[in-house]
Design a protein around this motif. Structure first.
Motif, PDB file in Angstrom:
ATOM      1  N   THR A 151       3.208 -24.533  -8.585  1.00 33.21           N
ATOM      2  CA  THR A 151       3.562 -23.440  -7.681  1.00 33.21           C
ATOM      3  C   THR A 151       4.671 -22.579  -8.275  1.00 33.21           C
ATOM      4  N   ALA A 152       5.654 -23.225  -8.899  1.00 33.35           N
ATOM      5  CA  ALA A 152       6.747 -22.465  -9.518  1.00 33.35           C
ATOM      6  C   ALA A 152       6.204 -21.514 -10.583  1.00 33.35           C
ATOM      7  N   LEU A 153       5.280 -22.014 -11.406  1.00 35.27           N
ATOM      8  CA  LEU A 153       4.691 -21.173 -12.445  1.00 35.27           C
ATOM      9  C   LEU A 153       3.894 -20.024 -11.838  1.00 35.27           C
ATOM     10  N   SER A 154       3.226 -20.276 -10.721  1.00 40.79           N
ATOM     11  CA  SER A 154       2.445 -19.214 -10.083  1.00 40.79           C
ATOM     12  C   SER A 154       3.362 -18.086  -9.603  1.00 40.79           C
ATOM     13  N   VAL A 155       4.540 -18.438  -9.087  1.00 37.47           N
ATOM     14  CA  VAL A 155       5.485 -17.405  -8.642  1.00 37.47           C
ATOM     15  C   VAL A 155       5.962 -16.587  -9.842  1.00 37.47           C
ATOM     16  N   VAL A 156       6.240 -17.263 -10.952  1.00 37.28           N
ATOM     17  CA  VAL A 156       6.666 -16.553 -12.166  1.00 37.28           C
ATOM     18  C   VAL A 156       5.585 -15.568 -12.608  1.00 37.28           C
ATOM     19  N   LYS A 157       4.328 -16.011 -12.607  1.00 40.12           N
ATOM     20  CA  LYS A 157       3.239 -15.141 -13.040  1.00 40.12           C
ATOM     21  C   LYS A 157       3.065 -13.950 -12.090  1.00 40.12           C
ATOM     22  N   ILE A 158       3.267 -14.183 -10.808  1.00 40.70           N
ATOM     23  CA  ILE A 158       3.178 -13.080  -9.841  1.00 40.70           C
ATOM     24  C   ILE A 158       4.281 -12.060 -10.109  1.00 40.70           C
ATOM     25  N   LEU A 159       5.498 -12.542 -10.331  1.00 42.10           N
ATOM     26  CA  LEU A 159       6.618 -11.635 -10.574  1.00 42.10           C
ATOM     27  C   LEU A 159       6.438 -10.898 -11.907  1.00 42.10           C
ATOM     28  N   GLU A 160       5.834 -11.573 -12.893  1.00 44.96           N
ATOM     29  CA  GLU A 160       5.584 -10.913 -14.175  1.00 44.96           C
ATOM     30  C   GLU A 160       4.666  -9.705 -14.010  1.00 44.96           C
ATOM     31  N   SER A 161       3.782  -9.762 -13.017  1.00 41.81           N
ATOM     32  CA  SER A 161       2.845  -8.659 -12.796  1.00 41.81           C
ATOM     33  C   SER A 161       3.495  -7.493 -12.049  1.00 41.81           C
ATOM     34  N   CYS A 162       4.696  -7.702 -11.535  1.00 43.03           N
ATOM     35  CA  CYS A 162       5.415  -6.637 -10.829  1.00 43.03           C
ATOM     36  C   CYS A 162       6.343  -5.931 -11.814  1.00 43.03           C
ATOM     37  N   SER A 163       6.087  -4.664 -12.059  1.00 46.20           N
ATOM     38  CA  SER A 163       6.876  -3.920 -13.053  1.00 46.20           C
ATOM     39  C   SER A 163       8.338  -3.807 -12.656  1.00 46.20           C
ATOM     40  N   THR A 164       8.630  -3.898 -11.357  1.00 48.45           N
ATOM     41  CA  THR A 164      10.017  -3.780 -10.907  1.00 48.45           C
ATOM     42  C   THR A 164      10.792  -5.088 -11.067  1.00 48.45           C
ATOM     43  N   CYS A 165      10.091  -6.180 -11.376  1.00 46.75           N
ATOM     44  CA  CYS A 165      10.745  -7.479 -11.498  1.00 46.75           C
ATOM     45  C   CYS A 165      10.972  -7.876 -12.953  1.00 46.75           C
ATOM     46  N   TYR A 166       9.939  -7.693 -13.773  1.00 41.51           N
ATOM     47  CA  TYR A 166      10.001  -8.085 -15.187  1.00 41.51           C
ATOM     48  C   TYR A 166       9.983  -6.845 -16.066  1.00 41.51           C
ATOM     49  N   ARG A 219      13.855 -25.835  -7.179  1.00 38.48           N
ATOM     50  CA  ARG A 219      14.718 -26.119  -8.335  1.00 38.48           C
ATOM     51  C   ARG A 219      14.080 -25.673  -9.660  1.00 38.48           C
ATOM     52  N   PRO A 220      12.812 -26.068  -9.951  1.00 35.35           N
ATOM     53  CA  PRO A 220      12.228 -25.607 -11.222  1.00 35.35           C
ATOM     54  C   PRO A 220      12.056 -24.099 -11.289  1.00 35.35           C
ATOM     55  N   LEU A 221      11.744 -23.458 -10.163  1.00 34.20           N
ATOM     56  CA  LEU A 221      11.588 -22.006 -10.166  1.00 34.20           C
ATOM     57  C   LEU A 221      12.912 -21.322 -10.487  1.00 34.20           C
ATOM     58  N   ALA A 222      14.008 -21.825  -9.923  1.00 37.65           N
ATOM     59  CA  ALA A 222      15.326 -21.252 -10.209  1.00 37.65           C
ATOM     60  C   ALA A 222      15.645 -21.346 -11.695  1.00 37.65           C
ATOM     61  N   ALA A 223      15.348 -22.498 -12.294  1.00 39.20           N
ATOM     62  CA  ALA A 223      15.613 -22.678 -13.727  1.00 39.20           C
ATOM     63  C   ALA A 223      14.750 -21.744 -14.567  1.00 39.20           C
ATOM     64  N   MET A 224      13.485 -21.588 -14.199  1.00 45.69           N
ATOM     65  CA  MET A 224      12.570 -20.743 -14.971  1.00 45.69           C
ATOM     66  C   MET A 224      12.987 -19.272 -14.921  1.00 45.69           C
ATOM     67  N   LEU A 225      13.378 -18.793 -13.743  1.00 50.41           N
ATOM     68  CA  LEU A 225      13.786 -17.393 -13.623  1.00 50.41           C
ATOM     69  C   LEU A 225      15.124 -17.153 -14.302  1.00 50.41           C
ATOM     70  N   MET A 263       1.441 -15.155   0.248  1.00 49.08           N
ATOM     71  CA  MET A 263       1.006 -16.499  -0.122  1.00 49.08           C
ATOM     72  C   MET A 263       0.733 -16.556  -1.619  1.00 49.08           C
ATOM     73  N   VAL A 264       0.840 -17.753  -2.170  1.00 50.60           N
ATOM     74  CA  VAL A 264       0.665 -17.912  -3.620  1.00 50.60           C
ATOM     75  C   VAL A 264      -0.374 -18.993  -3.945  1.00 50.60           C
ATOM     76  N   GLY A 265      -1.069 -19.500  -2.932  1.00 50.08           N
ATOM     77  CA  GLY A 265      -1.980 -20.624  -3.116  1.00 50.08           C
ATOM     78  C   GLY A 265      -3.071 -20.396  -4.143  1.00 50.08           C
ATOM     79  N   LYS A 266      -3.695 -19.223  -4.125  1.00 56.50           N
ATOM     80  CA  LYS A 266      -4.793 -18.954  -5.056  1.00 56.50           C
ATOM     81  C   LYS A 266      -4.297 -18.873  -6.489  1.00 56.50           C
ATOM     82  N   VAL A 267      -3.107 -18.320  -6.669  1.00 54.17           N
ATOM     83  CA  VAL A 267      -2.542 -18.249  -8.021  1.00 54.17           C
ATOM     84  C   VAL A 267      -2.143 -19.643  -8.489  1.00 54.17           C
ATOM     85  N   THR A 268      -1.674 -20.473  -7.569  1.00 57.31           N
ATOM     86  CA  THR A 268      -1.329 -21.851  -7.921  1.00 57.31           C
ATOM     87  C   THR A 268      -2.565 -22.602  -8.427  1.00 57.31           C
TER      88      THR A 268
END
Length: 206
Positions: A1-16, A42-48, A136-141
């Motif tokens: 799930t943490a990785l899915s959030v990272v990938k979602i944010l990567e697709s947002c030009s205003t975030c990455y 916790r892992p998501l915080a470390a990854m970002l 929701m992030v379930g499908k990306v997860t």
């Protein structure tokens, strides 16, 4: 799930910002993650934080700041103060009774709801200028799980990879051992060198 959030944010030009070097794609961004779970928060915080962001990790009784590879306990900060200064807010509180106050969300903020319950009032926050809401992030997860499964298969079970490993092992077996690979050979070489050195020194004296 943490990785899915990272990938979602990567697709947002205003975030990455991919124009920056690796490790600094989120430099200058502030993130608040509500719920410091071992699975997501916790892992998501470390990854970002590894991508250059300042990350507030908010839990029931404490707030920590992930910055530059270090963890700092925040004194004097509140969930409200953290969220108000954040460009990205991630909610993951697993209860239907929790709602993030919409007035904390600032314009042009990206809000990601990770929990199975809606932690925000979608209609209210979408009325705020420039807010992006991912409910929701379930499908990306699921997609990330499939990605990891394919990588495991390729790295350890793919026929081509197994053939490559066998080929490399065969080459290593055929490669002759270096002359210095056995202790006896090293001892012999050192002794011979010492004797030759003495002989040359005596010849020079004569």
């Amino acid at each position: 799930t943490a990785l899915s959030v990272v990938k979602i944010l990567e697709s947002c030009s205003t975030c990455y910002d991919k124009s920056k070097p690796i490790g600094r794609h989120m430099e200058g961004k502030t993130v608040s993650i509500i719920n410091r779970s071992e699975i997501v928060g916790r892992p998501l915080a470390a990854m970002l934080a590894n991508d250059g962001a300042d990350v507030y990790s908010i839990d029931i009784d404490s707030i920590y700041l992930f910055r530059g590879g270090r963890l700092h306990k925040c004194e004097g900060e509140t969930p409200e103060s953290c969220v108000r200064k954040s460009n990205i807010v991630v909610t993951g509180v697993p209860t239907k009774n929790y709602r993030l106050p919409s007035e904390w969300i600032q314009p042009n903020t990206t809000v990601v709801n990770v929990a199975s319950f809606k932690n925000v009032d979608a209609e209210e926050i979408l009325q705020i200028e420039g807010v992006q809401y991912i409910p929701m992030v379930g499908k990306v997860t699921v997609a990330m799980l499939e990605r990891n499964l394919m990588r495991l298969f390729y790295n350890f079970h793919h026929p081509d990879r197994l053939h490559e490993d066998k080929y490399k092992a065969a080459l290593e077996a055929q490669r002759p051992a270096p002359w210095f690979g056995i202790p006896v050979q090293i001892y012999t070489a050192l002794t011979t060198t010492a004797i030759l050195g003495l002989m040359l020194a005596q010849a020079a004296k004569k």
